[in-house]
Write a protein that holds these residues in place. Structure first.
Motif, mmCIF file in Angstrom:
data_model
loop_
_atom_site.group_PDB
_atom_site.id
_atom_site.type_symbol
_atom_site.label_atom_id
_atom_site.label_comp_id
_atom_site.label_asym_id
_atom_site.label_seq_id
_atom_site.Cartn_x
_atom_site.Cartn_y
_atom_site.Cartn_z
ATOM 1 N N HIS A 53 2.168 1.017 -3.020
ATOM 2 C CA HIS A 53 2.168 2.186 -2.141
ATOM 3 C C HIS A 53 0.823 2.902 -2.233
ATOM 4 C CE1 HIS A 53 6.479 1.406 -2.366
ATOM 5 N NE2 HIS A 53 6.613 2.147 -1.272
ATOM 6 N N ARG A 54 0.234 3.190 -1.068
ATOM 7 C CA ARG A 54 -1.043 3.897 -0.996
ATOM 8 C C ARG A 54 -0.898 5.067 -0.028
ATOM 9 N NH1 ARG A 54 -4.401 3.886 -4.676
ATOM 10 N NH2 ARG A 54 -6.076 4.386 -3.211
ATOM 11 N N PRO A 55 -1.638 6.167 -0.273
ATOM 12 C CA PRO A 55 -1.520 7.339 0.619
ATOM 13 C C PRO A 55 -2.094 7.061 1.999
ATOM 14 C CG PRO A 55 -3.295 7.650 -0.982
ATOM 15 C CD PRO A 55 -2.563 6.397 -1.392
ATOM 16 N N PRO A 76 3.792 1.602 2.160
ATOM 17 C CA PRO A 76 3.942 0.351 1.405
ATOM 18 C C PRO A 76 3.027 -0.732 1.966
ATOM 19 C CG PRO A 76 5.785 0.639 2.904
ATOM 20 C CD PRO A 76 4.974 1.892 2.992
ATOM 21 N N LEU A 77 2.284 -1.396 1.070
ATOM 22 C CA LEU A 77 1.372 -2.466 1.454
ATOM 23 C C LEU A 77 1.676 -3.711 0.638
ATOM 24 C CD1 LEU A 77 -2.012 -0.489 1.538
ATOM 25 C CD2 LEU A 77 -0.578 -1.077 3.479
ATOM 26 N N CYS A 78 1.693 -4.860 1.312
ATOM 27 C CA CYS A 78 1.922 -6.138 0.640
ATOM 28 C C CYS A 78 0.580 -6.663 0.119
ATOM 29 C CB CYS A 78 2.547 -7.137 1.618
ATOM 30 S SG CYS A 78 2.701 -8.813 0.960
ATOM 31 N N ASN A 93 -11.045 4.013 -3.591
ATOM 32 C CA ASN A 93 -10.196 5.174 -3.888
ATOM 33 C C ASN A 93 -10.089 6.106 -2.682
ATOM 34 O OD1 ASN A 93 -8.500 6.746 -5.450
ATOM 35 N ND2 ASN A 93 -10.161 7.962 -6.337
ATOM 36 N N VAL A 94 -9.763 5.508 -1.536
ATOM 37 C CA VAL A 94 -9.626 6.267 -0.292
ATOM 38 C C VAL A 94 -8.246 5.987 0.299
ATOM 39 C CG1 VAL A 94 -12.089 6.279 0.206
ATOM 40 C CG2 VAL A 94 -10.678 4.384 1.026
#
Length: 262
Positions: A53-55, A76-78, A93-94
């Motif tokens: 999971h990324r923002p 959610p990213l695979c 980190n973005v």
């Protein structure tokens, strides 16, 4: 995607069916036939469970073409299907770009580009046949005349049929509106698009405009807001028609749900 209470393709939350499969439950959306496993989070593209999971910022056009952030969510990213975007987000980190639709949720993948047949390639020469009448030489040997060669014709590429968009290849209403507003060069009425997104449901896929009776409902809703025929009404209706044309040109719509407004 697994573990959700609504269909990841069309957002349907009621018309669902579950069946046990190997100790898990396979859920089928009776609205668009999308299937996913309920037992754990799985990628809609490859079925894997290596999900990160990324923002990601949630945005909307608050004034003209000005894009404003109205909130954040964990996307959610695979690790396999969304590898490129995930690597960029983690290494730099973005956040994930706001217009990115995760393949983990069923976004369209770039189709493999196949090589077109090369035009102008000559066909292989036909085998030579001996002449029916042989000419005798001084030493009594026979000579055969070569058969004439047929000039090769260039091959023509066969036109490819454009398939109708499937639900998993179409962005959400919010993403489709953001794409249109970003290329409208300030000519669109932002308020009309904001109201349209609220009316259609920004989380729904754009295919909500192609459901049975959707064109009639759209025309009735538009005339209820801008049926006075004034300049502002004409601008709003024109914006919606241009947006539908833009989405159709992208292949996100197979019909013209704004036909009743033209």
């Amino acid at each position: 995607m697994a573990g959700v209470a609504a269909c990841p393709s069309c957002g349907e939350a009621e018309d669902l069916r579950g069946e046990p499969v190997d100790g898990d439950i396979r859920i089928t959306c009776l609205n668009c036939d999308t299937q996913w496993m309920r037992g754990g989070v799985r990628c809609a593209g490859c079925g894997g469970q290596d999900i990160v999971h990324r923002p990601q910022a949630m945005t909307r056009h608050s004034r003209g073409t000005q894009l404003s952030i109205i909130g954040w969510r964990e996307l959610p990213l695979c690790r396999s299907c969304d590898a490129e975007v995930l690597e960029t987000s983690v290494s730099q980190n973005v956040p994930v770009p706001s217009d990115y639709v995760a393949a983990c949720l069923g976004a369209a993948q770039n189709p493999a580009v196949t090589a077109a047949p090369q035009a102008g390639r000559p066909a292989p020469a036909p085998p030579q046949k001996p002449a029916s009448a042989a000419a005798a030489g001084p030493a009594g040997a026979t000579k055969s005349s070569p058969a004439p060669r047929t000039p090769a014709r260039p091959r023509q590429a066969r036109p490819k049929a454009t398939p109708s968009p499937s639900p998993s290849m179409v962005p959400t209403v919010r993403q489709a509106i953001a794409a249109f507003m970003s290329e409208s060069s300030g000519q669109a009425d932002a308020t009309a698009m904001l109201l349209l997104g609220t009316h259609l449901g920004s989380h729904n896929r754009l295919t909500v405009l192609e459901e049975d009776g959707a064109a009639d409902r759209l025309a009735e809703w538009c005339l209820g807001h801008w049926g006075d025929g004034g300049d502002r009404a004409q601008r709003c209706l024109s914006t919606i028609c241009r947006a539908v044309d833009f989405w159709g040109a992208r292949g996100w719509l197979a019909s013209d749900p704004a036909a009743g407004l033209r």
